[in-house]
Each structure stands twice: as structure tokens, then as C-alpha cells.
Design a protein around this motif. Structure first.
Motif, mmCIF file in Angstrom:
data_model
loop_
_atom_site.group_PDB
_atom_site.id
_atom_site.type_symbol
_atom_site.label_atom_id
_atom_site.label_comp_id
_atom_site.label_asym_id
_atom_site.label_seq_id
_atom_site.Cartn_x
_atom_site.Cartn_y
_atom_site.Cartn_z
ATOM 1 N N LEU A 47 0.876 -1.173 0.000
ATOM 2 C CA LEU A 47 0.000 0.000 0.000
ATOM 3 C C LEU A 47 0.904 1.211 0.000
ATOM 4 O O LEU A 47 2.040 1.147 0.465
ATOM 5 C CB LEU A 47 -0.865 0.030 1.271
ATOM 6 C CG LEU A 47 -1.805 -1.139 1.533
ATOM 7 C CD1 LEU A 47 -2.458 -0.989 2.904
ATOM 8 C CD2 LEU A 47 -2.859 -1.209 0.439
ATOM 9 N N GLY A 98 1.077 5.872 -0.247
ATOM 10 C CA GLY A 98 0.395 7.155 -0.357
ATOM 11 C C GLY A 98 1.395 8.286 -0.476
ATOM 12 O O GLY A 98 2.567 8.132 -0.145
ATOM 13 N N ASP A 99 0.904 9.393 -1.015
ATOM 14 C CA ASP A 99 1.759 10.575 -1.141
ATOM 15 C C ASP A 99 1.337 11.614 -0.120
ATOM 16 O O ASP A 99 0.243 11.552 0.435
ATOM 17 C CB ASP A 99 1.612 11.167 -2.546
ATOM 18 C CG ASP A 99 0.222 11.739 -2.748
ATOM 19 O OD1 ASP A 99 0.004 12.922 -2.419
ATOM 20 O OD2 ASP A 99 -0.673 10.993 -3.205
ATOM 21 N N GLU A 100 2.198 12.571 0.129
ATOM 22 C CA GLU A 100 1.844 13.768 0.901
ATOM 23 C C GLU A 100 2.237 14.971 0.067
ATOM 24 O O GLU A 100 3.372 15.050 -0.401
ATOM 25 C CB GLU A 100 2.632 13.827 2.216
ATOM 26 C CG GLU A 100 2.278 12.763 3.214
ATOM 27 C CD GLU A 100 3.340 12.658 4.309
ATOM 28 O OE1 GLU A 100 3.398 13.534 5.187
ATOM 29 O OE2 GLU A 100 4.119 11.698 4.266
ATOM 30 N N HIS A 144 -4.289 18.423 6.723
ATOM 31 C CA HIS A 144 -3.933 18.853 8.072
ATOM 32 C C HIS A 144 -2.979 20.038 8.055
ATOM 33 O O HIS A 144 -2.533 20.469 7.000
ATOM 34 C CB HIS A 144 -3.431 17.704 8.947
ATOM 35 C CG HIS A 144 -2.625 16.675 8.234
ATOM 36 N ND1 HIS A 144 -3.042 15.364 8.098
ATOM 37 C CD2 HIS A 144 -1.440 16.740 7.608
ATOM 38 C CE1 HIS A 144 -2.141 14.683 7.435
ATOM 39 N NE2 HIS A 144 -1.169 15.485 7.123
ATOM 40 N N GLU A 195 -1.326 20.562 4.434
ATOM 41 C CA GLU A 195 -0.850 19.321 3.816
ATOM 42 C C GLU A 195 -2.050 18.465 3.453
ATOM 43 O O GLU A 195 -2.994 18.356 4.228
ATOM 44 C CB GLU A 195 0.050 18.551 4.783
ATOM 45 C CG GLU A 195 0.553 17.238 4.192
ATOM 46 C CD GLU A 195 1.478 16.483 5.134
ATOM 47 O OE1 GLU A 195 2.595 16.972 5.376
ATOM 48 O OE2 GLU A 195 1.066 15.416 5.629
ATOM 49 N N GLN A 253 4.138 0.661 2.214
ATOM 50 C CA GLN A 253 4.173 -0.414 3.194
ATOM 51 C C GLN A 253 4.989 -1.577 2.635
ATOM 52 O O GLN A 253 4.812 -1.965 1.481
ATOM 53 C CB GLN A 253 2.748 -0.858 3.486
ATOM 54 C CG GLN A 253 2.618 -1.948 4.515
ATOM 55 C CD GLN A 253 1.188 -2.053 5.028
ATOM 56 O OE1 GLN A 253 0.764 -1.291 5.879
ATOM 57 N NE2 GLN A 253 0.444 -2.983 4.481
ATOM 58 N N LYS A 257 9.298 3.617 9.199
ATOM 59 C CA LYS A 257 8.137 3.900 10.054
ATOM 60 C C LYS A 257 7.625 2.618 10.711
ATOM 61 O O LYS A 257 7.429 1.600 10.026
ATOM 62 C CB LYS A 257 7.004 4.509 9.229
ATOM 63 C CG LYS A 257 7.233 5.955 8.775
ATOM 64 C CD LYS A 257 6.034 6.428 7.930
ATOM 65 C CE LYS A 257 6.038 7.935 7.688
ATOM 66 N NZ LYS A 257 4.942 8.347 6.781
ATOM 67 N N GLU A 282 9.379 5.744 4.168
ATOM 68 C CA GLU A 282 8.980 7.040 3.604
ATOM 69 C C GLU A 282 10.148 7.671 2.870
ATOM 70 O O GLU A 282 11.258 7.731 3.394
ATOM 71 C CB GLU A 282 8.497 7.982 4.727
ATOM 72 C CG GLU A 282 8.020 9.335 4.215
ATOM 73 C CD GLU A 282 7.569 10.273 5.346
ATOM 74 O OE1 GLU A 282 8.007 10.084 6.492
ATOM 75 O OE2 GLU A 282 6.790 11.202 5.052
#
Ligand code: ADP
Ligand code: MG
Ligand code: MG
Ligand code: MG
Ligand code: MG
Ligand code: MG
Length: 670
Positions: free
Chosen positions: A46, A48-50, A100, A109, A263, A423, A436
Motif C-alpha cells: 500500500l 500514499g503521497d503527501e 492537516h 498538507e 508499506q 516507520k 517514507e
């Protein structure tokens, strides 16, 4: 982390008293997670981006662009905007993002509402997810405002007006900054506490000297004229000639970046890909360079990295080597914002000699981890993070349940801002071990941000599939980090890189550019897979090989690193295509992915410019530019307006983006 925990941060003088307590319980929390989760296997891929955004606003009459200090209002208005979208089109609800706060009061963000899965269609949905995010958030802006993914605001801290509403730096306590009003810091007390902790721990404000770009009419020597006369005497020892002088956390923490988290299937997998990405971080920094202008001046650097490193440098004078050490004090060469301290994989390819830079560690923490069964490399990794004091101590969070909380652990972990982060699974959640990637500068368009995210994710999969070996000594990675930030580094610099990236027990593909011959565990699956390559070396014992590694690496251009060199080195894109060719993609899928990979290819071979180069060219050709390094309010206004139009697809930027971008962008909207 996204949500900021409520509580009142203690002033630094009270906070530091709790360092031992937080260290001790942080390690207990680490061990609790480690013992529960270390053998967990088979987690899905899995990711994700930020994306970090700036809210900018225009004063069209005065022809000025400002940072708009509306983080609070924007974050408060978003749930209602989400609700509206949900009502009008329930099918889009899964796309709804999470926003957030960030350090700057003009920043937010945004992350996808849920992590992406490991399929090609997930990979191809990222750009849409990002533009959807931008479109939803833009709904709560004023007509004069725009949401930007811009790494640094060019006139942050410059003389004149740069905030909306106006706050005058002269009215801010000099203790914070001569240039930035305190109101540019987000209102959550946590950010202010962090700023204060940095300043108090190091006994003074951060000192950030950015080399100026010397143009035909730049006064020589250049002595930053924006430093107040009254302050010059006291700053004498820290101001440097031919440098732009910055003096506050906000100059670094107020920058935006692009991060990607994925992940891993298990701990050895996470550690192996972590290591492989360490030498990639400086290359991606150079490729994404987007910050050539600081405090209204053209600088001689293209990236934000060292500015943030200096702006978050909380080391004491002893730790910086300016005063003799006493007691348990030690010299600390790197700041908390830095490239990683050491490699962590226990594979045999991770030779001891690669961890070749002096980096102190917390002996007590190391001994405790070691005696609790944590292996040397991981114990050292954690013990090195734990040389730092907690920066923020919340009054109501000092005593915690170490079984269910990771907050003390995170208090140290998440304030070591390195290029790559290992992480941990958060207690009580289904989330597994993650890695990350943190070095990239944020790009102007969602197309570019998607392209770089896709590149990193596919690279991570190729690393896994082929069990590649990218190891070079950490000292060479550090050297690459500083080269990456120099002006035009992508085309002008060479970088240390490993010559033979294939594991010794696997024969390299005979023709690297016809990579159909390479096999991956995901053959026929058309998904990105979840696990490790069969026969990977990750569980083999550490080889006692202490031989010299010279000869294993050489200097290459970014073009060679990305696009390949001769017959021996396929380049990172060569590896990615080899991996993709094992997946039996539909033609249309391959074409869609290729659009993204071509952007990286073009940036690497110089046929497309970095954002930094494009911005420099814009300044140099602006009629009002006096070739004195100054980016005036007027030039800045035109620059921001132009970038806005490019992002919206209403103005071309040939050389920055491929022509195809402008054909499709205008059609995309919420
Ligand atoms: P941080 O600021 O600590 O890096 P964020 O919550 O801001 O964390 O961002 C984390 C990113 O990781 C988001 O893009 C999110 O979608 C993604 N993510 C969430 N859960 C997982 C998971 N189980 N595996 C991989 N990525 C995940
Ligand atoms: Mg985040
Ligand atoms: Mg964060
Ligand atoms: Mg962030
Ligand atoms: Mg002042
Ligand atoms: Mg992050």
C-alpha cells in the motif's frame, strides 16, 4: 503525523527536564512494538503521497503576490466542502482527501483519503487523486487566493509586504526573526514551542546563509542589505559576505515538499528498500529542484534542503564543536534534518564499511536494545535517533501507557527529519512496517507530482523484484546531497553511484535494455506485488567482509543514473521498464505510465528543465530585472501569476513540461 495531539507544550526550560523519561519510555514503546510486530509477514503493498500546499493571494492593484495566512479558516471550512461534494456526487466520496496543518500559517498538507493499493490502475489514479485534492481544497478559497504546490515562496521575509493580512516583522520580537512576522507560524502552540525549543537549545536564533547568485549588477561583496543596521554589530560573527542571511525556523519549515510512503511486506523487506533508497534521495533532490529564490534574491542553490537543515539546527554550541565538551556531551556532525546516519539492512550486501561517517549514538539506548535482542544495525539506527532531545513535551502526555502508545517514541523519531524514514506499525492499527521517501521538492503541477510519485513507487518495486544493490558509502551519499543542491546540478554535476547494481549471486541481464529477460515474482499478475524477491539475500547472515569498496562506485551524471550508461548499467528507468515488462501490461497502461516516466527521463537528460532552472530563466528575461539578483515584488507577482496559469493549463511552459500536458490539463477540473 497528521493530527496534532492536544495539550500544552512546556517551555524548553521545563521540557528538557523530561528528556530521560521520554527516552526511556520511547524505547520501551519501541520494544513493545518490535516484540509484537517484528515477525509480521505478508503485508500488502500500500502506499500514499503527501503534498504540501501554500495558500497565496493576489493584490492585483498593487501587483503583489502574498502568502495568505488563512490555514485555520481553510481547514475549518473543508469538512463542509467535503460534505457538499459528497451530497452532489456520492460516487466521489472515496476520493475525499485528508488535510492537516503544517508549520506555515499559509500552508496545509493534503493526503489521499485512503492509501492506494498495489495495482497499475491505482498507480494511474494518483494524478487524478491529486487534482481532485487541489480542486476540493480550492473550493474554500477566496477569489483572490490560489492553492500552490510551490517549494518556497520567493519573497518570504523580503522587505516590503509579503503576507495577507499584513504583519510587520519590525513588530515581531527580534528573538524570532528580523524578517518574518511571528504570525507566519501556524497558530497551534506546538509549532511555536518547536521554534522556541530550537532557539533556546542552541542558545540563539538559527543561522542560515544561502549563497547569492552573483549577477552582472550584484554589488560586491554582497552584504545582505535587508539586515537591520541596528543588528549588524551583534550578527557580525555569523553574517557571511555574498550570502543571503536568514534567521528563523520559518524559512525552512515554511517550505513545501512531496513525500511518498509505502508499506513493506515485512521488516527485512522494509530495511532493504530503505537502504536502496538512501543513495537515490540526492538524485531525486537534484531532479526535483524547485527553490532558487530566497527572501527576494536569486540564490546560487536550487534546493531547499540545507536551508531546512540549518533552520532546524538545535544543536548546542558544544555539539556543534564551538565549545569544549563536558560530561556526556558529544560532537554531532549532522542536524536533525539531514540525510540518514546509517544503513540498516542486515543483508550481506550491506557491508560495514558503507556506514563510514562519524555519527554518535546513545550508548544507553544501544545497550538496552541490544540486550533486548535487537540486532546491531537496527539498534544503532534507533540509538542514533536517540541522541536528540524531545523538542515538544506536552504537559498532559508525560505519563503514558507504553503498551498502547508510541508517542514518546515518535517524539524523537518524527523530529529526526531524514531523507528516508523507517516507520513503525502504530499500536492498535492494521498498518504495517513502512518506508517514507522524503527528499523531493514539491512540483508545480499534479502531473509532475504524480510522475515523481509513480517513479519512486515503481523503483521501490523494481528494487524488490530484482534485489538490486545500490550501496555506496554514506559519506558519498552526503557528498551527493550537497552537490544536488548546487545550481543546475542535474545537468552540471556528477554523482557517486554504484557501478554494478545487480546482486552478486544473480547474473546481470545480458542486455539491460531488452529487459524482457528479467523475471519478477509478479509475472503475469499485473499488480505491483507485495513481497520480496525469491532468493533475496535479506535473511543471510552478515558477511564478515571488511574489504575496501572503492571500485564499486564511480561518478555519473544524473542522465546516466536515470537513463543508463553503456551496456553495464541500465539506469533506474531501465530497471523500472524491466520490471514493468514482467507484468504483461495492457498497451494503454504502458503508454499512460510512460508519460510519467518520460517526464523523469526528460528532466534527467536535460531536454526538460527543472522548476529551478525555469524560474531562473523567467527572472532573467523579465524586463524589470536589473541583473542585481533582486526578485522584486513586481517580478514576483508576474512569476506567481505565470506559474498559476501554467498549473491551470492556460499558458504553455515549453521546456518545463511536455507539450502533451497543455493539451489535457485545461480539460481537467472538478
Ligand atoms: P507523516 O506526516 O507522518 O509522514 P501522513 O499521515 O501525513 O504521515 O502521511 C502518510 C502517508 O502514508 C499518506 O499518504 C497515507 O495515505 C499513507 N499511508 C497510510 N497508511 C498506509 C499504509 N498502511 N501503507 C502505506 N502508506 C500508508
Ligand atoms: Mg504528513
Ligand atoms: Mg509530517
Ligand atoms: Mg508535512
Ligand atoms: Mg523585530
Ligand atoms: Mg511525511
Amino acid at each position: 503525523m497528521g493530527l496534532l495531539t492536544e495539550g500544552i507544550p512546556l517551555p524548553w526550560s521545563d521540557a528538557k527536564v523530561h528528556t530521560d523519561h521520554i527516552h526511556e519510555h520511547g524505547i520501551t514503546q519501541f520494544l513493545n512494538i518490535w516484540n509484537r510486530m517484528k515477525d509480521r509477514h505478508g503485508d500488502k503493498f500500500l502506499w500514499g503521497d503527501e503534498l504540501e500546499y501554500m495558500i497565496l493571494s493576489y493584490d492585483d492593484e498593487e501587483r503583489r503576490a502574498n502568502v495568505s495566512l488563512r490555514q485555520t479558516e481553510v481547514l475549518e471550512a473543508l469538512p463542509k466542502a467535503f460534505e457538499d461534494v459528497r451530497m452532489r456526487n456520492p460516487a466521489e466520496a472515496p476520493l475525499l482527501p485528508v488535510f492537516h496543518s503544517e508549520f506555515g500559517r499559509y500552508m496545509v498538507e493534503g493526503v489521499p483519503g485512503a492509501p492506494y493499493g498495489g495495482t497499475i490502475s491505482d498507480l494511474l489514479s494518483v494524478e487524478h487523486n491529486m487534482s481532485y485534492r487541489r480542486a476540493v481544497a480550492s473550493r474554500v478559497l477566496k477569489p483572490t487566493e490560489t492553492l500552490f504546490t510551490l517549494t518556497v515562496f520567493p519573497r518570504l521575509g523580503a522587505p516590503g509586504i509579503f503576507t495577507e493580512p499584513l504583519y510587520e516583522p519590525a513588530k515581531t520580537p527580534d528573538g524570532y526573526s528580523y524578517f518574518l512576522p511571528q504570525e507566519t507560524i501556524a497558530p497551534h502552540v506546538r509549532y511555536q514551542a518547536m521554534t522556541n525549543a530550537v532557539r533556546e537549545r542552541r542558545s540563539g536564533k538559527p543561522v542560515i546563509n544561502v549563497p547569492i547568485f552573483v549577477d552582472a549588477n550584484t554589488p560586491r561583496p554582497f552584504v545582505d542589505p535587508t539586515i537591520p543596521q541596528s543588528a549588524r554589530k551583534s550578527l557580525e560573527s555569523v553574517i557571511k559576505e555574498d550570502h543571503i542571511f536568514l534567521d528563523a525556523s520559518g524559512f525552512g519549515a515554511g517550505c513545501c515538499c512531496l513525500q511518498v510512503t509505502f508499506q513493506a511486506s515485512d521488516v527485512p523487506h522494509a530495511r532493504r528498500v530503505y537502504d536502496a533508497l538512501v543513495p537515490i534521495a540526492p538524485i531525486m533532490l537534484a531532479l526535483t529542484a524547485a527553490s532558487p529564490i530566497w527572501k527576494g534574491y536569486l540564490s546560487n542553490v536550487d534546493c531547499r534542503w540545507d536551508v531546512i537543515a540549518a533552520s532546524s539546527d538545535e544543536r548546542t554550541e558544544e555539539e556543534r564543536g564551538l565549545k569544549p565538551l563536558s560530561g556526556k556531551q558529544q560532537i554531532i556532525p549532522k542536524t536533525r534534518w539531514s540525510s540518514v546516519y546509517s544503513y540498516i539492512s542486515d543483508s550481506s550486501e550491506n557491508k560495514r564499511e558503507y556506514n563510514d561517517t562519524p555519527m554518535p549514538y546513545n550508548e544507553q539506548v544501544y545497550d538496552r536494545l541490544s540486550s533486548s535482542g535487537v540486532d546491531h544495525l537496527l539498534a544503532m539506527h534507533i540509538a542514533r535517533l536517540y541522541i536528540r532531545d524531545p523538542l515538544i513535551v506536552l504537559n498532559n502526555k508525560i505519563d503514558q501507557d507504553d503498551e498502547s502508545s508510541a508517542e514518546h517514541f515518535e517524539s524523537i523519531q518524527s523530529t529526526n527529519w531524514q531523507t528516508i524514514r523507517f516507520k513503525l506499525p502504530p499500536p492498535g492499527s492494521p498498518i504495517g512496517w513502512r518506508v517514507e521517501f522524503r527528499s523531493m521538492e514539491v512540483q508545480l503541477t499534479d502531473f509532475e507530482n504524480a510522475a515523481f510519485s509513480v517513479f519512486i513507487i515503481l523503483l521501490a518495486r523494481a528494487i524488490t523484484a530484482f534485489n538490486t544493490n545500490f550501496y555506496i558509502p554514506i559519506s558519498k551519499v552526503d557528498e551527493n546531497m550537497s552537490r544536488a543542491q548546487r545550481r543546475s546540478a542535474v545537468t552540471g554535476e556528477k554523482f557517486w553511484f554504484r557501478k554494478d547494481v545487480f546482486p552478486t549471486n544473480t547474473p546481470p541481464p545480458s542486455q539491460a535494455h531488452t529487459p524482457m529477460s528479467m523475471r519478477s515474482p509478479n509475472m503475469e499478475e499485473r499488480v505491483l506485488g507485495s513481497g520480496s524477491a525469491p532468493g533475496s539475500a535479506e535473511s543471510s547472515p552478515k558477511a564478515p567482509d571488511l574489504g575496501l569498496s572503492e571500485g564499486e562506485y564511480e561518478e555519473m551524471s544524473v542522465n546516466e543514473i536515470i537513463n543508463g550508461k553503456g551496456d553495464s548499467f541500465p539506469g533506474l528507468l531501465g530497471l523500472i521498464y524491466a520490471y514493468l515488462n514482467t507484468l504483461n501490461l495492457e498497451k494503454s497502461e504502458m503508454e499512460s505510465l510512460k508519460k510519467y516516466l518520460d517526464l523523469v527521463k526528460g528532466r534527467a537528460n536535460g531536454s526538460l528543465m527543472t522548476m529551478s532552472t525555469w524560474m531562473r530563466n523567467f527572472i532573467h528575461s523579465h524586463p524589470a530585472y536589473a541583473h542585481d539578483s533582486v526578485v522584486s515584488e513586481e517580478i514576483n507577482y508576474d512569476l506567481i501569476k505565470t506559474l498559476d496559469q501554467i498549473e491551470k493549463g492556460t499558458r504553455r511552459a515549453d521546456g518545463l513540461l511536455p507539450a502533451g500536458y497543455f493539451a489535457t490539463r485545461a480539460a481537467r477540473s472538478l
